[in-house]
Design an enzyme around this catalytic site. Sequence first.
Site, mmCIF file in Angstrom:
data_model
loop_
_atom_site.group_PDB
_atom_site.id
_atom_site.type_symbol
_atom_site.label_atom_id
_atom_site.label_comp_id
_atom_site.label_asym_id
_atom_site.label_seq_id
_atom_site.Cartn_x
_atom_site.Cartn_y
_atom_site.Cartn_z
ATOM 1 N NE ARG A 1 4.334 6.557 12.175
ATOM 2 C CZ ARG A 1 3.538 5.664 11.591
ATOM 3 N NH1 ARG A 1 2.231 5.831 11.606
ATOM 4 N NH2 ARG A 1 4.034 4.603 11.000
ATOM 5 C CE1 TYR B 1 0.274 8.030 3.041
ATOM 6 C CE2 TYR B 1 0.918 5.869 2.237
ATOM 7 C CZ TYR B 1 0.053 6.676 2.947
ATOM 8 O OH TYR B 1 -1.040 6.107 3.570
ATOM 9 C CE1 TYR C 1 -0.169 7.629 12.813
ATOM 10 C CE2 TYR C 1 0.583 9.554 11.583
ATOM 11 C CZ TYR C 1 -0.008 8.295 11.609
ATOM 12 O OH TYR C 1 -0.469 7.728 10.448
ATOM 13 N N GLY D 1 4.377 -0.747 23.154
ATOM 14 C CA GLY D 1 4.712 -0.538 24.565
ATOM 15 C C GLY D 1 5.958 0.314 24.764
ATOM 16 C CG ASP E 1 -1.803 1.155 1.364
ATOM 17 O OD1 ASP E 1 -2.871 1.099 0.724
ATOM 18 O OD2 ASP E 1 -1.474 2.147 2.061
ATOM 19 C CG HIS F 1 -5.358 9.458 1.253
ATOM 20 N ND1 HIS F 1 -4.029 9.573 0.949
ATOM 21 C CD2 HIS F 1 -5.372 8.982 2.513
ATOM 22 C CE1 HIS F 1 -3.289 9.193 1.977
ATOM 23 N NE2 HIS F 1 -4.085 8.834 2.944
ATOM 24 N N GLY G 1 2.685 2.798 16.591
ATOM 25 C CA GLY G 1 3.827 2.363 17.427
ATOM 26 C C GLY G 1 3.473 2.327 18.912
ATOM 27 C CG LEU H 1 -1.542 -0.338 20.432
ATOM 28 C CD1 LEU H 1 -2.614 -0.847 19.470
ATOM 29 C CD2 LEU H 1 -2.083 -0.311 21.862
ATOM 30 C CD GLN I 1 -5.456 2.062 3.433
ATOM 31 O OE1 GLN I 1 -4.688 2.888 3.909
ATOM 32 N NE2 GLN I 1 -5.212 1.471 2.282
HETATM 33 N N1 LIG Z 1 -5.309 5.683 4.537
HETATM 34 C C1 LIG Z 1 -4.716 6.388 5.466
HETATM 35 O O1 LIG Z 1 -5.094 7.529 5.780
HETATM 36 C C2 LIG Z 1 -3.541 5.788 6.180
HETATM 37 C C3 LIG Z 1 -3.043 6.364 7.371
HETATM 38 C C4 LIG Z 1 -1.976 5.746 8.021
HETATM 39 C C5 LIG Z 1 -1.409 4.596 7.493
HETATM 40 N N2 LIG Z 1 -1.903 4.053 6.314
HETATM 41 C C6 LIG Z 1 -1.300 2.864 5.695
HETATM 42 O O2 LIG Z 1 -1.128 1.835 6.651
HETATM 43 C C7 LIG Z 1 0.246 1.507 6.793
HETATM 44 C C8 LIG Z 1 0.528 1.125 8.225
HETATM 45 O O3 LIG Z 1 0.163 2.199 9.082
HETATM 46 P P1 LIG Z 1 1.072 2.608 10.295
HETATM 47 O O4 LIG Z 1 2.457 2.869 9.821
HETATM 48 O O5 LIG Z 1 0.362 3.698 11.015
HETATM 49 O O6 LIG Z 1 1.055 1.230 11.123
HETATM 50 P P2 LIG Z 1 1.396 0.914 12.638
HETATM 51 O O7 LIG Z 1 1.706 -0.545 12.638
HETATM 52 O O8 LIG Z 1 0.319 1.372 13.539
HETATM 53 O O9 LIG Z 1 2.702 1.763 13.001
HETATM 54 C C9 LIG Z 1 3.929 1.446 12.440
HETATM 55 C C10 LIG Z 1 5.015 2.219 13.179
HETATM 56 O O10 LIG Z 1 5.156 1.719 14.512
HETATM 57 C C11 LIG Z 1 6.528 1.734 14.870
HETATM 58 N N3 LIG Z 1 6.909 0.323 15.091
HETATM 59 C C12 LIG Z 1 6.550 -0.741 14.338
HETATM 60 N N4 LIG Z 1 7.052 -1.887 14.862
HETATM 61 C C13 LIG Z 1 7.741 -1.534 15.960
HETATM 62 C C14 LIG Z 1 8.488 -2.276 16.899
HETATM 63 N N5 LIG Z 1 8.609 -3.601 16.834
HETATM 64 N N6 LIG Z 1 9.064 -1.595 17.906
HETATM 65 C C15 LIG Z 1 8.937 -0.250 18.025
HETATM 66 N N7 LIG Z 1 8.245 0.501 17.142
HETATM 67 C C16 LIG Z 1 7.657 -0.119 16.108
HETATM 68 C C17 LIG Z 1 7.298 2.359 13.717
HETATM 69 O O11 LIG Z 1 7.340 3.779 13.873
HETATM 70 P P3 LIG Z 1 8.487 4.558 14.671
HETATM 71 O O12 LIG Z 1 9.716 3.706 14.724
HETATM 72 O O13 LIG Z 1 8.663 5.808 13.909
HETATM 73 O O14 LIG Z 1 7.911 4.817 16.035
HETATM 74 C C18 LIG Z 1 6.377 2.064 12.541
HETATM 75 O O15 LIG Z 1 6.555 2.938 11.447
HETATM 76 C C19 LIG Z 1 0.992 2.747 6.278
HETATM 77 O O16 LIG Z 1 2.278 2.457 5.838
HETATM 78 C C20 LIG Z 1 0.097 3.172 5.136
HETATM 79 O O17 LIG Z 1 0.336 2.383 4.005
HETATM 80 C C21 LIG Z 1 -2.959 4.636 5.684
#
Ligand SMILES: NC(=O)c1ccc[n+]([C@@H]2O[C@H](COP(=O)([O-])OP(=O)(O)OC[C@H]3O[C@@H](n4cnc5c(N)ncnc54)[C@H](OP(=O)(O)O)[C@@H]3O)[C@@H](O)[C@H]2O)c1
Length: 310
Positions: free
Chosen positions: A213, A52, A220, A204, A47, A111, A200, A202, A166
């Site tokens: 982030r 972006y 965020y 912890g 995605d 979007h 991020g 959840l 989405q």
């Molecule tokens: N349609 C929309 O409006 C919309 C909005 C948001 C996202 N999306 C889509 O959904 C995808 C996923 O969303 P999301 O990035 O918000 O998902 P998410 O899973 O909620 O957050 C991912 C972020 O959490 C942190 N993270 C992930 N695993 C970790 C770990 N093991 N330990 C510590 N930190 C960790 C990282 O950020 P840090 O390291 O920077 O903290 C990572 O970029 C996006 O890439 C995008 O394609 C769409």
Amino acid sequence: MTQLTTRSETPISRMGYGAMQFGRTVDEDGAREMFRACTDVGINIFDTAFSYEKGESERILGKLVSPFEGEVIVATKAPNDRPASADNLRDAFAQSRQRLGLACIDIYYLHRFDPVTPLEETFGTLAEMQSRGEIRHIGVSNFAAWQIMKAQAVCAKFGTRIEVCQPMYNLVKRQVEVEILPACNDQGIAVCAYSPLGGGLLTGKYAEGARGRLSEDPTYASRYGQPWMHEAARGLSALAQSRNVPAATLAVAWGARNPGITSMLISARNTAQLQPSLDALNLVLPDDLYAEISALSPEPPPATDRSERN
Ligand SMILES: NC(=O)c1ccc[n+]([C@@H]2O[C@H](COP(=O)([O-])OP(=O)(O)OC[C@H]3O[C@@H](n4cnc5c(N)ncnc54)[C@H](OP(=O)(O)O)[C@@H]3O)[C@@H](O)[C@H]2O)c1
């Protein structure tokens, strides 16, 4: 229900990868490593969005998917900073196709809901693109249930339909349970949900004083700023520790277990971060654990606000 498949007819994977961080916290090498980690475990939906990183995410993803054309589902989104007029859609879509290097985009999302442009203009334009074979499925993101239904009725006039939605969905963002998931289920719309880790929260890590982030991005920080959300994250970490599983794995598995979710979009800044989310692919939460996790955050009230059954 729309059965999403790749063009080579493999069903969509239970998890997808979101490339929002490509060109931001993730460079091309990092992107390649994570792409490989995903395809190695059977993830076949990727995605991105026009908006972006000024197109850098689409450009990086395009290079990665080109050897896999037809074997993976590529989704991108129309711009979220201008009206979804016919001219804007055509112009942005041409740029997205060029950046991705794809003749056909599997899923093309709006979007966000555009309250200004007539829905007939927006969805008529998408219907034209679809009839020319430029997009396979029409999707909507960040639409309320009533907006989905209104747009679906307009799509019918053009002989098409919304096939994918989405929304955001995670343990501390459960509003979709009330109206959006039931609407999608009723309409046979597939749901590819985003932010399973609450950006991020959840994992912890914020309770341990780590950065990420939520400390870098005010949007965020505000989205996940309420104390009860951080309390729920702490509760999840305690539960995860007692079960000897990373909290991130539980968080992603919890979202993916909802029968209304077709695919959960995971993301990370590197493969080490990604692994706990990937591990959720092999974790089917038993009922008792699912209930324990669900109890960590308030279940949103029903749409009628009547919790009585009669
Ligand atoms: N349609 C929309 O409006 C919309 C909005 C948001 C996202 N999306 C889509 O959904 C995808 C996923 O969303 P999301 O990035 O918000 O998902 P998410 O899973 O909620 O957050 C991912 C972020 O959490 C942190 N993270 C992930 N695993 C970790 C770990 N093991 N330990 C510590 N930190 C960790 C990282 O950020 P840090 O390291 O920077 O903290 C990572 O970029 C996006 O890439 C995008 O394609 C769409």
